[in-house]
Design a protein around this motif. Structure first.
Motif, PDB file in Angstrom:
ATOM      1  N   GLY A 210       0.800  -1.218   0.000  1.00 14.32           N
ATOM      2  CA  GLY A 210       0.000   0.000   0.000  1.00 14.32           C
ATOM      3  C   GLY A 210       0.834   1.270   0.000  1.00 14.32           C
ATOM      4  O   GLY A 210       0.316   2.368  -0.217  1.00 14.32           O
ATOM      5  N   ARG A 211       2.116   1.149   0.236  1.00 14.59           N
ATOM      6  CA  ARG A 211       3.025   2.311   0.191  1.00 14.59           C
ATOM      7  C   ARG A 211       3.342   2.733  -1.244  1.00 14.59           C
ATOM      8  O   ARG A 211       3.895   3.795  -1.467  1.00 14.59           O
ATOM      9  CB  ARG A 211       4.332   2.002   0.922  1.00 14.59           C
ATOM     10  CG  ARG A 211       4.169   1.680   2.369  1.00 14.59           C
ATOM     11  CD  ARG A 211       3.794   2.906   3.133  1.00 14.59           C
ATOM     12  NE  ARG A 211       3.585   2.572   4.541  1.00 14.59           N
ATOM     13  CZ  ARG A 211       2.892   3.311   5.361  1.00 14.59           C
ATOM     14  NH1 ARG A 211       2.319   4.408   4.924  1.00 14.59           N
ATOM     15  NH2 ARG A 211       2.741   2.965   6.598  1.00 14.59           N
ATOM     16  N   ALA A 212       3.024   1.875  -2.207  1.00 14.95           N
ATOM     17  CA  ALA A 212       3.327   2.196  -3.607  1.00 14.95           C
ATOM     18  C   ALA A 212       2.389   3.298  -4.091  1.00 14.95           C
ATOM     19  O   ALA A 212       1.173   3.191  -3.983  1.00 14.95           O
ATOM     20  CB  ALA A 212       3.177   0.953  -4.480  1.00 14.95           C
ATOM     21  N   GLY A 213       2.961   4.332  -4.608  1.00 16.43           N
ATOM     22  CA  GLY A 213       2.199   5.466  -5.122  1.00 16.43           C
ATOM     23  C   GLY A 213       2.199   6.601  -4.116  1.00 16.43           C
ATOM     24  O   GLY A 213       1.707   6.458  -3.014  1.00 16.43           O
ATOM     25  N   ARG A 214       2.765   7.721  -4.512  1.00 20.89           N
ATOM     26  CA  ARG A 214       2.865   8.862  -3.612  1.00 20.89           C
ATOM     27  C   ARG A 214       1.621   9.734  -3.753  1.00 20.89           C
ATOM     28  O   ARG A 214       1.270  10.151  -4.856  1.00 20.89           O
ATOM     29  CB  ARG A 214       4.126   9.665  -3.932  1.00 20.89           C
ATOM     30  CG  ARG A 214       5.389   8.834  -3.748  1.00 20.89           C
ATOM     31  CD  ARG A 214       6.574   9.493  -4.351  1.00 20.89           C
ATOM     32  NE  ARG A 214       6.365   9.615  -5.800  1.00 20.89           N
ATOM     33  CZ  ARG A 214       7.191  10.233  -6.622  1.00 20.89           C
ATOM     34  NH1 ARG A 214       8.276  10.793  -6.154  1.00 20.89           N
ATOM     35  NH2 ARG A 214       6.945  10.292  -7.915  1.00 20.89           N
ATOM     36  N   ARG A 215       0.968   9.984  -2.638  1.00 19.55           N
ATOM     37  CA  ARG A 215      -0.262  10.770  -2.636  1.00 19.55           C
ATOM     38  C   ARG A 215      -0.012  12.155  -3.238  1.00 19.55           C
ATOM     39  O   ARG A 215       0.911  12.856  -2.867  1.00 19.55           O
ATOM     40  CB  ARG A 215      -0.771  10.925  -1.208  1.00 19.55           C
ATOM     41  CG  ARG A 215      -2.113  11.588  -1.113  1.00 19.55           C
ATOM     42  CD  ARG A 215      -2.546  11.698   0.305  1.00 19.55           C
ATOM     43  NE  ARG A 215      -2.349  10.402   0.959  1.00 19.55           N
ATOM     44  CZ  ARG A 215      -3.133   9.920   1.886  1.00 19.55           C
ATOM     45  NH1 ARG A 215      -4.152  10.614   2.288  1.00 19.55           N
ATOM     46  NH2 ARG A 215      -2.879   8.752   2.431  1.00 19.55           N
ATOM     47  N   GLY A 216      -0.830  12.499  -4.205  1.00 23.01           N
ATOM     48  CA  GLY A 216      -0.726  13.805  -4.842  1.00 23.01           C
ATOM     49  C   GLY A 216       0.328  13.888  -5.930  1.00 23.01           C
ATOM     50  O   GLY A 216       0.429  14.901  -6.616  1.00 23.01           O
ATOM     51  N   LYS A 217       1.145  12.842  -6.111  1.00 23.71           N
ATOM     52  CA  LYS A 217       2.202  12.875  -7.125  1.00 23.71           C
ATOM     53  C   LYS A 217       2.031  11.800  -8.187  1.00 23.71           C
ATOM     54  O   LYS A 217       2.359  12.013  -9.329  1.00 23.71           O
ATOM     55  CB  LYS A 217       3.582  12.720  -6.473  1.00 23.71           C
ATOM     56  CG  LYS A 217       3.980  13.882  -5.605  1.00 23.71           C
ATOM     57  CD  LYS A 217       5.386  13.716  -5.111  1.00 23.71           C
ATOM     58  CE  LYS A 217       5.786  14.923  -4.286  1.00 23.71           C
ATOM     59  NZ  LYS A 217       7.183  14.896  -3.905  1.00 23.71           N
ATOM     60  N   ASP A 218       1.545  10.616  -7.772  1.00 24.40           N
ATOM     61  CA  ASP A 218       1.423   9.486  -8.701  1.00 24.40           C
ATOM     62  C   ASP A 218      -0.038   9.101  -8.874  1.00 24.40           C
ATOM     63  O   ASP A 218      -0.790   9.047  -7.906  1.00 24.40           O
ATOM     64  CB  ASP A 218       2.194   8.268  -8.174  1.00 24.40           C
ATOM     65  CG  ASP A 218       3.678   8.559  -7.961  1.00 24.40           C
ATOM     66  OD1 ASP A 218       4.255   9.270  -8.792  1.00 24.40           O
ATOM     67  OD2 ASP A 218       4.231   8.071  -6.961  1.00 24.40           O
ATOM     68  N   ALA A 219      -0.421   8.836 -10.125  1.00 19.96           N
ATOM     69  CA  ALA A 219      -1.788   8.374 -10.393  1.00 19.96           C
ATOM     70  C   ALA A 219      -1.980   6.951  -9.860  1.00 19.96           C
ATOM     71  O   ALA A 219      -3.078   6.562  -9.490  1.00 19.96           O
ATOM     72  CB  ALA A 219      -2.078   8.413 -11.897  1.00 19.96           C
TER      73      ALA A 219
END
Length: 132
Positions: A34-43
């Motif tokens: 669930g850490r994959a994908g940075r909030r506000g940066k990655d779709a």
């Protein structure tokens, strides 16, 4: 590690639990992937699993699609807890309010309807036994 990343890579799905090596639990997998994908940066985020020939398909399926373990409060009411709430909650909220708003209390209140049904069932059985 509390750090979001664009991608998460699992190089091994076995971990040491202090006593033996075991397969990672589905809750652990969900937490880390669930850490994959940075909030506000990655779709979206990418999760990569490196699987070896020791892992069976069913084990992999259980890890990836299994349900996380339920959360259970470990709250224990002690003299220290009471003293600590007196010290920290003074003027903001009382001890009863601190305890009433705890996750532990919430979990116990969820069980009340089921326990009431069980009590009613046992009382009916006891009455039937007395009537004999």
């Amino acid at each position: 590690l509390n750090m979001p990343a664009r991608s998460v890579v699992f190089t091994r799905l076995r971990k040491w639990d202090g006593e033996q090596f075991r397969w990672m639990g589905s809750g652990e997998y969900i937490q880390m992937s669930g850490r994959a994908g940075r909030r506000g940066k990655d779709a979206h985020g990418t999760c990569i699993m490196m699987v070896d020939d020791q892992m069976e398909v069913e084990t992999c399926r259980d890890i990836v699609s299994g349900r996380p373990l339920p959360l259970e409060s470990t709250f224990k009411l002690s003299y220290y807890t009471l003293l600590n709430t007196l010290k920290r909650a003074d003027g903001v909220m009382g001890q009863q309010q601190v305890i009433a708003s705890s996750f532990h209390q919430f979990q116990h209140e969820l069980q009340v309807p089921q326990l009431q049904r069980e009590l009613a069932r046992v009382e009916r059985e006891a009455e039937a036994l007395r009537a004999r």
